[in-house]
Design a protein around this motif. Structure first.
Motif, PDB file in Angstrom:
ATOM      1  N   PRO A  15       0.803  -1.229   0.000  1.00 40.07           N
ATOM      2  CA  PRO A  15       0.000   0.000   0.000  1.00 40.07           C
ATOM      3  C   PRO A  15       0.835   1.279   0.000  1.00 40.07           C
ATOM      4  N   ALA A  16       2.082   1.207   0.514  1.00 41.81           N
ATOM      5  CA  ALA A  16       2.932   2.395   0.551  1.00 41.81           C
ATOM      6  C   ALA A  16       3.518   2.733  -0.811  1.00 41.81           C
ATOM      7  N   LEU A  17       3.518   1.769  -1.734  1.00 41.94           N
ATOM      8  CA  LEU A  17       4.049   1.977  -3.086  1.00 41.94           C
ATOM      9  C   LEU A  17       5.443   2.601  -3.053  1.00 41.94           C
ATOM     10  N   GLY A  18       6.234   2.158  -2.081  1.00 44.53           N
ATOM     11  CA  GLY A  18       7.608   2.618  -1.995  1.00 44.53           C
ATOM     12  C   GLY A  18       7.816   3.922  -1.255  1.00 44.53           C
ATOM     13  N   THR A  19       6.754   4.557  -0.781  1.00 47.85           N
ATOM     14  CA  THR A  19       6.885   5.810  -0.041  1.00 47.85           C
ATOM     15  C   THR A  19       7.178   5.524   1.429  1.00 47.85           C
ATOM     16  N   PRO A  20       7.696   6.511   2.174  1.00 44.92           N
ATOM     17  CA  PRO A  20       8.009   6.279   3.588  1.00 44.92           C
ATOM     18  C   PRO A  20       6.828   6.425   4.527  1.00 44.92           C
ATOM     19  N   GLY A  21       5.694   6.963   4.035  1.00 48.21           N
ATOM     20  CA  GLY A  21       4.605   7.236   4.967  1.00 48.21           C
ATOM     21  C   GLY A  21       3.229   6.846   4.500  1.00 48.21           C
ATOM     22  N   GLY A  22       3.112   6.161   3.359  1.00 46.35           N
ATOM     23  CA  GLY A  22       1.788   5.794   2.886  1.00 46.35           C
ATOM     24  C   GLY A  22       1.051   6.981   2.295  1.00 46.35           C
ATOM     25  N   PHE A  23      -0.285   6.846   2.205  1.00 36.20           N
ATOM     26  CA  PHE A  23      -1.080   7.828   1.477  1.00 36.20           C
ATOM     27  C   PHE A  23      -2.290   8.306   2.269  1.00 36.20           C
ATOM     28  N   SER A  24      -2.638   9.566   2.005  1.00 34.39           N
ATOM     29  CA  SER A  24      -3.867  10.175   2.517  1.00 34.39           C
ATOM     30  C   SER A  24      -4.833  10.350   1.353  1.00 34.39           C
ATOM     31  N   PHE A  25      -6.144  10.317   1.649  1.00 36.50           N
ATOM     32  CA  PHE A  25      -7.095  10.617   0.577  1.00 36.50           C
ATOM     33  C   PHE A  25      -7.552  12.058   0.709  1.00 36.50           C
ATOM     34  N   THR A  26      -7.946  12.648  -0.422  1.00 32.08           N
ATOM     35  CA  THR A  26      -8.250  14.078  -0.462  1.00 32.08           C
ATOM     36  C   THR A  26      -9.530  14.339  -1.243  1.00 32.08           C
ATOM     37  N   ASN A  27     -10.209  15.411  -0.863  1.00 31.21           N
ATOM     38  CA  ASN A  27     -11.378  15.915  -1.583  1.00 31.21           C
ATOM     39  C   ASN A  27     -11.171  17.387  -1.874  1.00 31.21           C
ATOM     40  N   GLY A  28     -11.345  17.774  -3.132  1.00 31.60           N
ATOM     41  CA  GLY A  28     -11.277  19.175  -3.508  1.00 31.60           C
ATOM     42  C   GLY A  28     -12.583  19.610  -4.143  1.00 31.60           C
ATOM     43  N   TYR A  29     -13.212  20.640  -3.584  1.00 32.71           N
ATOM     44  CA  TYR A  29     -14.498  21.142  -4.076  1.00 32.71           C
ATOM     45  C   TYR A  29     -14.249  22.471  -4.783  1.00 32.71           C
ATOM     46  N   GLY A  30     -14.594  22.540  -6.070  1.00 32.62           N
ATOM     47  CA  GLY A  30     -14.368  23.744  -6.844  1.00 32.62           C
ATOM     48  C   GLY A  30     -14.230  23.395  -8.325  1.00 32.62           C
ATOM     49  N   PRO A  31     -13.781  24.317  -9.158  1.00 33.35           N
ATOM     50  CA  PRO A  31     -13.483  25.711  -8.789  1.00 33.35           C
ATOM     51  C   PRO A  31     -14.754  26.551  -8.718  1.00 33.35           C
ATOM     52  N   TYR A  32     -14.775  27.455  -7.743  1.00 34.21           N
ATOM     53  CA  TYR A  32     -15.905  28.360  -7.561  1.00 34.21           C
ATOM     54  C   TYR A  32     -15.455  29.791  -7.796  1.00 34.21           C
ATOM     55  N   THR A  33     -16.400  30.620  -8.168  1.00 32.35           N
ATOM     56  CA  THR A  33     -16.194  32.065  -8.239  1.00 32.35           C
ATOM     57  C   THR A  33     -17.029  32.711  -7.148  1.00 32.35           C
ATOM     58  N   LEU A  34     -16.365  33.533  -6.319  1.00 35.00           N
ATOM     59  CA  LEU A  34     -17.054  34.149  -5.182  1.00 35.00           C
ATOM     60  C   LEU A  34     -16.910  35.660  -5.248  1.00 35.00           C
ATOM     61  N   ALA A  35     -17.993  36.335  -5.610  1.00 34.09           N
ATOM     62  CA  ALA A  35     -18.020  37.792  -5.524  1.00 34.09           C
ATOM     63  C   ALA A  35     -18.165  38.183  -4.053  1.00 34.09           C
ATOM     64  N   PRO A  36     -17.903  39.428  -3.707  1.00 30.31           N
ATOM     65  CA  PRO A  36     -18.086  39.843  -2.313  1.00 30.31           C
ATOM     66  C   PRO A  36     -19.499  39.505  -1.817  1.00 30.31           C
ATOM     67  N   GLY A  37     -19.563  38.828  -0.669  1.00 28.67           N
ATOM     68  CA  GLY A  37     -20.847  38.427  -0.090  1.00 28.67           C
ATOM     69  C   GLY A  37     -21.324  37.060  -0.510  1.00 28.67           C
ATOM     70  N   ASP A  38     -20.728  36.481  -1.558  1.00 27.70           N
ATOM     71  CA  ASP A  38     -21.131  35.157  -2.024  1.00 27.70           C
ATOM     72  C   ASP A  38     -20.677  34.074  -1.043  1.00 27.70           C
ATOM     73  N   SER A  39     -21.417  32.956  -1.050  1.00 28.42           N
ATOM     74  CA  SER A  39     -21.060  31.850  -0.158  1.00 28.42           C
ATOM     75  C   SER A  39     -21.246  30.513  -0.856  1.00 28.42           C
ATOM     76  N   ILE A  40     -20.555  29.496  -0.321  1.00 27.06           N
ATOM     77  CA  ILE A  40     -20.640  28.117  -0.790  1.00 27.06           C
ATOM     78  C   ILE A  40     -20.814  27.226   0.437  1.00 27.06           C
ATOM     79  N   LYS A  41     -21.719  26.252   0.330  1.00 33.59           N
ATOM     80  CA  LYS A  41     -21.927  25.303   1.429  1.00 33.59           C
ATOM     81  C   LYS A  41     -21.483  23.915   1.003  1.00 33.59           C
ATOM     82  N   ILE A  42     -20.740  23.251   1.887  1.00 36.02           N
ATOM     83  CA  ILE A  42     -20.260  21.885   1.676  1.00 36.02           C
ATOM     84  C   ILE A  42     -20.578  21.092   2.941  1.00 36.02           C
ATOM     85  N   VAL A  43     -21.109  19.883   2.764  1.00 37.39           N
ATOM     86  CA  VAL A  43     -21.473  19.041   3.899  1.00 37.39           C
ATOM     87  C   VAL A  43     -20.902  17.648   3.679  1.00 37.39           C
TER      88      VAL A  43
END
Length: 690
Positions: free
Chosen positions: A385-413
């Motif tokens: 599972p380490a695939l030769g790395t010294p510390g293994g792997f973390s999984f990641t989630n990236g939400y976007g890309p968003y455009t936020l004008a002043p006052g705009d909001s984004i909700k993620i749950v």
């Protein structure tokens, strides 16, 4: 009844960490609160994410399931990064940033980039109080700030944070204690382009629209702290962690018909460990942290853990859920340069970090990069599972890309969840594997039943979310639970809230022997009007632990949120005892044998001469009648306390308190003990030195 209430973060935490060689250093600048109403416990930081060793200096700490058992910690590190493009710093208008990323975690504290603004916990009801022999018995303190009986969940933490790039975050973290929904914790984030960067100075950025905005999360999990030294220390930082994904579009998954979006992980193969197959972390021999006798082969690391996306806005103007989010589902080396020394002014490094945020759906998934074939690859693994790395792997989630004008909001749950097979099944199959009755692959097929349980957990979490968090609720737990050891029985009594709920059908009392995290059995069923029970079956010399649950009517279970039919019960974690209850000495047979211990009482004496840290002012009357009155007088004859002893034992504790709750001063004191059955009296003197 007088109780000794000691608020502590974790029972003897400092002592335990020192014994096991861990530093107790913390990050004192950030407040911490526990979410612990259900079977999954985790700590949360006011800075906005739970970084590596951000609470105590231990690689795995948090995301504990089942939390009743010792050292079930799975969380190693988390991170929240926010990135944007073409960012203009108000202090340097002539030098814009092509890519700007602010960070908290996995190895940076967030100082100077994230600014905490608020951190509050609200509960649906006052947290119950549990006492054993008048001492407060608890695992983790509940730092509750207010009560709201109309709260939709059992508890909610509201965390507000400003950031250096002018995006303010409100994080709502909440948990349910209902037995089919108590092993996940929901986090709801609202990100708003306020322009506020520093809450103290209220610095505002120019009214710029932020482009290419990503909200990026990293999760470094490892199953689990208890078995870390059984299989190998490197498993504690996740070198053998297997990460897999669903709903990313990389391939069709027949086991995900609802097309839910989630990552999950498990304890994978550690190639350097060759004694036996380590999937599920069978415990064959003793190791650091392993309790004596727990070497029969029990599968000590069979949990599966993961993160389910419940909602992500399409855009700042379209608040519908975007099924294409998270747009980045990746797996990254846990010890890559981008995971440490992050700097929101280092343009070159932020450009590299932004490529992670915007990577997209990484293919193949980590699990398939290790084992190209799911089956039999996962249950008969050969890859690293380490695939030769010294510390293994973390999984990641990236939400976007968003455009936020002043006052705009984004909700993620999203919801973090952990599930697994029962401890009984883990023990049964572990013994069979160790004794050669089943093969490694057959053992691993049992371990993968935990994956089925986690998938079911995510389906329930999603159904709860889709219902507007309208799952049926069990009746409220008892408000106070008292357990007191007597001479021939252990007495249990409880109080309810003013309105425990119309669906209250009664109570159930469970008991374990020897350890608080051992097997519990139902020993008594009480009616809705009952408030006490005498357990007359304990054996002298053994330790007993209890919890009581409120039981609801079957008709009150609506089934919402994929809740199975049947009676719902309040959470054991509200009333669990962590201090041992024991039978005390039998009642004295001669008044001449009555003793006061210690005598003299000297507060400067070493702790081993007293009754422990939880009872620093305590002394005992030994060999007293089972029913008697103890009147304590000063040397001048002033009555300072009267104790009614009625539990049938020969012991009575006294914490050196007057009837008005004041600690007594140094001096000579006189106790008059009167046998309620015979009228016989005994006078004893004792000395207090402070």
């Amino acid at each position: 009844m007088k109780h000794n209430i000691l608020r502590i973060k974790f029972i003897n935490l400092s002592v335990l960490l020192i014994l096991f060689g861990f530093s107790t250093a913390v990050y004192p600048q950030y407040a911490i609160k526990w979410m612990s109403a259900g079977s999954l416990h985790n700590w949360y930081s006011e800075i906005g994410s739970e970084i590596e060793e951000g609470f105590v200096k231990r690689q795995q700490y948090g995301l504990q399931w089942p939390a009743i058992n010792n050292r079930q910690d799975i969380q190693a590190a988390k991170a929240l990064w926010i990135g944007t493009t073409n960012f203009v710093d108000p202090s340097d208008l002539q030098s814009p940033y092509p890519y700007k990323v602010v960070h908290v975690g996995p190895r940076v504290t967030g100082a100077g980039e994230f600014y905490p603004q608020g951190f509050k916990m609200t509960s649906q009801f006052e947290p119950p109080l549990v006492f054993v022999d008048n001492d407060l018995s608890l695992d983790k303190s509940v730092d509750n700030d207010e009560v709201d009986p109309n709260l939709f969940a059992d508890r909610i933490i509201v965390n507000k944070v400003n950031t250096q790039i002018g995006i303010s975050m409100t994080r709502r973290i909440f948990q349910f204690s209902q037995q089919y929904h108590d092993n996940y914790i929901v986090s709801e984030y609202t990100f708003t382009n306020t322009g506020n960067t520093d809450g103290d100075a209220e610095i505002e950025l120019p009214s710029n629209t932020l482009t290419g905005v990503y909200f990026y999360y990293q999760f470094r999990f490892a199953v689990n702290d208890y078995v870390g030294y059984v299989i190998g220390n490197s498993t504690r930082w996740g070198i053998n962690t297997m990460n897999d994904t669903r709903g990313d579009g990389v391939k069709v998954d027949t086991d995900n018909p609802d097309n839910l979006r989630f990552h999950y992980m498990w304890h994978g193969k550690l190639p350097s460990f060759t004694r036996y197959d380590n999937i599920g972390a069978p415990i064959w021999s003793t190791a650091l942290n392993v309790e004596p006798g727990d070497t029969v082969g029990r599968l000590g690391g069979a949990q599966f853990a993961g993160v389910l996306t419940l909602h992500a806005d399409v855009s700042a103007t379209d608040k519908n859920d975007d099924p294409l989010q998270p747009s980045t589902t990746s797996w990254e080396g846990s010890d890559e340069p981008n995971t440490s020394n992050n700097d929101s002014y280092n343009k070159a490094k932020m450009q590299s970090e932004y490529t992670w945020l915007a990577r997209g759906h990484k293919s193949p998934r980590h699990a398939n990069a290790v084992e190209p074939s799911d089956y039999p690859g996962f249950t008969n693994p050969t890859g690293d599972p380490a695939l030769g790395t010294p510390g293994g792997f973390s999984f990641t989630n990236g939400y976007g890309p968003y455009t936020l004008a002043p006052g705009d909001s984004i909700k993620i749950v999203f919801a973090e969840g952990v599930a697994g097979i029962s401890r009984e099944l883990a023990t049964e199959k572990g013994i069979q594997y160790k004794t050669g009755q089943i093969t490694a692959e057959q053992k691993n097929q049992v371990v993968f039943q935990s994956r089925d349980s986690l998938f079911q957990t995510f389906r329930r979490a999603n159904a709860n979310f889709q219902s507007g968090y309208d799952i049926p609720r069990p009746p409220l737990p008892p408000k106070v639970f008292n357990v007191n050891g007597g001479g021939d029985r252990i007495q249990l009594a409880w109080e309810t809230y003013d309105d425990p709920g119309a669906n209250l059908e009664g109570f159930e009392i469970y008991r374990a022997t020897g350890k608080f995290d051992s097997a519990y059995t139902l020993i008594h069923t009480a009616g809705p009007a009952d408030r006490s029970f005498d357990d007359i079956t304990p054996v002298r010399g053994l330790s007993y632990y209890y919890y009581i649950v409120s039981v609801g009517t079957e008709s009150s279970n609506t089934g919402v949120g994929l809740t199975p039919s049947g009676k719902l019960r309040s959470s054991r974690y509200y009333t669990q005892t962590y201090n041992a209850a024991v039978l005390k000495r039998p009642a004295g047979t001669s008044m001449d044998d009555i003793r006061v211990v210690p005598n003299p009482y000297n507060i400067s004496a070493s702790s081993e001469l007293g009754f422990g840290e939880l009872a620093q002012n305590r002394l005992y009357f030994f060999n007293i009648p089972g029913r008697c009155d103890i009147k304590i007088y000063s040397e001048l004859g002033e009555l300072i306390e009267t104790i009614e002893h009625t539990d049938g034992s020969g012991d009575q504790a006294w914490d050196s308190l007057t009837s008005s709750g004041q600690i007594i001063v140094s001096g000579i004191y006189i106790a008059v003990i009167e046998n309620k059955d015979t009228g016989e009296k005994k006078i004893v003197k004792f000395v207090i030195i402070r």
